[in-house]
Design a protein around this motif. Sequence first.
Motif, PDB file in Angstrom:
ATOM      1  N   UNK A  60     -82.164 -12.493  -9.556  1.00  0.00           N
ATOM      2  CA  UNK A  60     -82.131 -12.469 -11.017  1.00  0.00           C
ATOM      3  C   UNK A  60     -81.514 -11.170 -11.531  1.00  0.00           C
ATOM      4  N   UNK A  61     -81.803 -10.053 -10.847  1.00  0.00           N
ATOM      5  CA  UNK A  61     -81.271  -8.775 -11.296  1.00  0.00           C
ATOM      6  C   UNK A  61     -79.752  -8.761 -11.358  1.00  0.00           C
ATOM      7  N   UNK A  62     -79.102  -9.341 -10.342  1.00  0.00           N
ATOM      8  CA  UNK A  62     -77.634  -9.377 -10.323  1.00  0.00           C
ATOM      9  C   UNK A  62     -77.087 -10.673 -10.884  1.00  0.00           C
ATOM     10  N   UNK A  63     -77.743 -11.786 -10.601  1.00  0.00           N
ATOM     11  CA  UNK A  63     -77.221 -13.079 -11.036  1.00  0.00           C
ATOM     12  C   UNK A  63     -77.190 -13.251 -12.538  1.00  0.00           C
ATOM     13  N   UNK A  64     -78.075 -12.564 -13.254  1.00  0.00           N
ATOM     14  CA  UNK A  64     -78.125 -12.689 -14.714  1.00  0.00           C
ATOM     15  C   UNK A  64     -77.195 -11.712 -15.420  1.00  0.00           C
ATOM     16  N   UNK A  65     -76.450 -10.899 -14.670  1.00  0.00           N
ATOM     17  CA  UNK A  65     -75.580  -9.899 -15.290  1.00  0.00           C
ATOM     18  C   UNK A  65     -74.588 -10.494 -16.292  1.00  0.00           C
ATOM     19  N   UNK A  66     -73.918 -11.629 -16.002  1.00  0.00           N
ATOM     20  CA  UNK A  66     -73.019 -12.194 -17.017  1.00  0.00           C
ATOM     21  C   UNK A  66     -73.747 -12.586 -18.306  1.00  0.00           C
ATOM     22  N   UNK A  89     -86.501  -3.718 -24.082  1.00  0.00           N
ATOM     23  CA  UNK A  89     -87.196  -4.948 -23.678  1.00  0.00           C
ATOM     24  C   UNK A  89     -87.236  -5.067 -22.151  1.00  0.00           C
ATOM     25  N   UNK A  90     -86.143  -4.684 -21.498  1.00  0.00           N
ATOM     26  CA  UNK A  90     -86.128  -4.721 -20.040  1.00  0.00           C
ATOM     27  C   UNK A  90     -87.143  -3.779 -19.430  1.00  0.00           C
ATOM     28  N   UNK A  91     -87.276  -2.596 -20.006  1.00  0.00           N
ATOM     29  CA  UNK A  91     -88.256  -1.636 -19.505  1.00  0.00           C
ATOM     30  C   UNK A  91     -89.680  -2.150 -19.699  1.00  0.00           C
ATOM     31  N   UNK A  92     -89.945  -2.762 -20.842  1.00  0.00           N
ATOM     32  CA  UNK A  92     -91.282  -3.315 -21.102  1.00  0.00           C
ATOM     33  C   UNK A  92     -91.608  -4.418 -20.094  1.00  0.00           C
ATOM     34  N   UNK A  93     -90.637  -5.299 -19.829  1.00  0.00           N
ATOM     35  CA  UNK A  93     -90.865  -6.370 -18.853  1.00  0.00           C
ATOM     36  C   UNK A  93     -91.156  -5.798 -17.463  1.00  0.00           C
ATOM     37  N   UNK A  94     -90.390  -4.794 -17.063  1.00  0.00           N
ATOM     38  CA  UNK A  94     -90.601  -4.177 -15.749  1.00  0.00           C
ATOM     39  C   UNK A  94     -91.976  -3.528 -15.659  1.00  0.00           C
ATOM     40  N   UNK A 149     -93.610  -9.310  -9.775  1.00  0.00           N
ATOM     41  CA  UNK A 149     -92.683  -8.361  -9.169  1.00  0.00           C
ATOM     42  C   UNK A 149     -91.287  -8.958  -9.021  1.00  0.00           C
ATOM     43  N   UNK A 150     -91.218 -10.235  -8.675  1.00  0.00           N
ATOM     44  CA  UNK A 150     -89.919 -10.862  -8.471  1.00  0.00           C
ATOM     45  C   UNK A 150     -89.230 -11.243  -9.763  1.00  0.00           C
ATOM     46  N   UNK A 151     -89.870 -12.102 -10.559  1.00  0.00           N
ATOM     47  CA  UNK A 151     -89.228 -12.654 -11.756  1.00  0.00           C
ATOM     48  C   UNK A 151     -89.193 -11.645 -12.899  1.00  0.00           C
ATOM     49  N   UNK A 152     -90.362 -11.116 -13.286  1.00  0.00           N
ATOM     50  CA  UNK A 152     -90.395 -10.193 -14.425  1.00  0.00           C
ATOM     51  C   UNK A 152     -89.585  -8.931 -14.139  1.00  0.00           C
ATOM     52  N   UNK A 153     -89.720  -8.383 -12.924  1.00  0.00           N
ATOM     53  CA  UNK A 153     -88.963  -7.188 -12.583  1.00  0.00           C
ATOM     54  C   UNK A 153     -87.461  -7.485 -12.539  1.00  0.00           C
ATOM     55  N   UNK A 154     -87.082  -8.628 -11.970  1.00  0.00           N
ATOM     56  CA  UNK A 154     -85.662  -8.970 -11.885  1.00  0.00           C
ATOM     57  C   UNK A 154     -85.022  -9.096 -13.258  1.00  0.00           C
ATOM     58  N   UNK A 155     -85.667  -9.834 -14.160  1.00  0.00           N
ATOM     59  CA  UNK A 155     -85.139  -9.987 -15.520  1.00  0.00           C
ATOM     60  C   UNK A 155     -85.163  -8.648 -16.254  1.00  0.00           C
ATOM     61  N   UNK A 156     -86.261  -7.918 -16.082  1.00  0.00           N
ATOM     62  CA  UNK A 156     -86.394  -6.646 -16.778  1.00  0.00           C
ATOM     63  C   UNK A 156     -85.312  -5.657 -16.399  1.00  0.00           C
ATOM     64  N   UNK A 157     -85.052  -5.514 -15.118  1.00  0.00           N
ATOM     65  CA  UNK A 157     -84.046  -4.546 -14.706  1.00  0.00           C
ATOM     66  C   UNK A 157     -82.637  -5.015 -15.026  1.00  0.00           C
ATOM     67  N   UNK A 158     -82.398  -6.316 -15.064  1.00  0.00           N
ATOM     68  CA  UNK A 158     -81.096  -6.803 -15.490  1.00  0.00           C
ATOM     69  C   UNK A 158     -80.858  -6.449 -16.959  1.00  0.00           C
TER      70      UNK A 158
END
Length: 446
Positions: free
Chosen positions: A61-67, A84-89, A109-118
């Motif tokens: 999600x971290x890389x795949x959601x970049x576009x 918002x990304x920092x809050x999600x992480x 850790x997987x989903x929320x962190x991945x979206x948050x850091x993207x």
Amino acid sequence: MHSREPKDTVRGWLVVAACSASFFLFVGISCCLGLLELELSRLFGGPSSSLSAINAFYNGLGWGLAPLMSALTNFFSCRLLCACGSVLSCLGFLGAAVSRSLPVIIFCIGVLQGIGFSLLIVPSSLLIAAFFDKKRPLALILSVIGGGFGIVVFPHIFTNLNQAFGIKGTFLMLSALSSHGIVFSALFNISLAEEKPNVWVILRQVHRTVFDGDLLRTPQYVVVTVAYLLVYAAYGIPYLFLPHKATEVDLSEDSVSLLVSIIGISNLTARFLMAIVASSSIRNRMFLLSLSFAAHTLSLLTFPFFSDFLYLALGAGLFGFSSGIFISITPAVLLDLFGLDKLPNTLGSNFLVIGIGYLLGGPVMRYLSLVFSATDPVFYASAGCSGIATLIIMTAIYYKSIGGVMRIAYKPCACKIGTISPDDGPVSSLSTSVSSVGVYTISNSI
């Protein structure tokens, strides 16, 4: 209305520092996921195939959601998206700290962190182009250096926190650390967004970036994409399985942390060297890419053959150095092969391929380790994927004449990378300028 910002000023360097700190968190945490899996398997009583989903979701999600995140900057301010990304992480690690359920921990850790850091790293990367002109290349390099430092120091941070506070306490500490992204986002004082949000417009922009019809009809682009899919399915394996390999050969946790740090040091060294030779000829860049893929394959084969720390350290050094080369040189090679006007689309789809590689590679390799009750087959399989990718990339590069490559790379296009200003309006009105520069920045951080 955008306020006019002078170029190459202290304010711009603050944005660079914030962007680099974001990559420090994202990449640093990513390289510790193998240590995290090991601790969770102990906590929940034995290995679990579902633990591989943490790495798959986090990096996928971290890389795949970049576009998608890049498209969102047309409608929302970069400051808001990063906050918002920092809050999600932060909430992801906090939820993992208080949860007793493994599926919930995987989601946090997987989903929320991945979206948050993207959300955190993509908009911050795009802003670099708006603050710099003459010193933009240096700013781009420095903005992603934090990722290399994260690989070096984060394993030791994680190990020491875990020894002092346990895994739950470590989650709390990482939650507090992730919240600093809000401070980073406060430095982003301009916005590239002016349009009203429209989900269909956003999806159309993402579709145009990822599914470029002209590129998809080019056989060379298809085979290069397949090569990168295979190599990134193998790329994350040492981070995930070196801790398990270390337990099989009775190495301490400190030794594992040192091995990952060796990967980070050699990776960082390769990135600096690639910055020095970035202006070399097209032929040299193609050769370096092929050589780095081959060295990557060789490094993966060293892990199952040796159990002594010294040899594992040599393999880790070769792995970090080779991956640092192809990660750094990828944007330039894609530019050489497909031209400047296609760079945003080729790199946007490259992000998606990286995400898919992580989503597929980790779970498949975890299944192999459970079937054989050992980690050696995992390294053999990942070396096989990387070896096939090497053959494919060499075929794609050397079966096309260098003259043809040069004609493609330097054909005229409407991009004006050197003329971006904070006053130029939203991303959509900047043509491919911001996209190409921003995407180049993100690619160098992997």
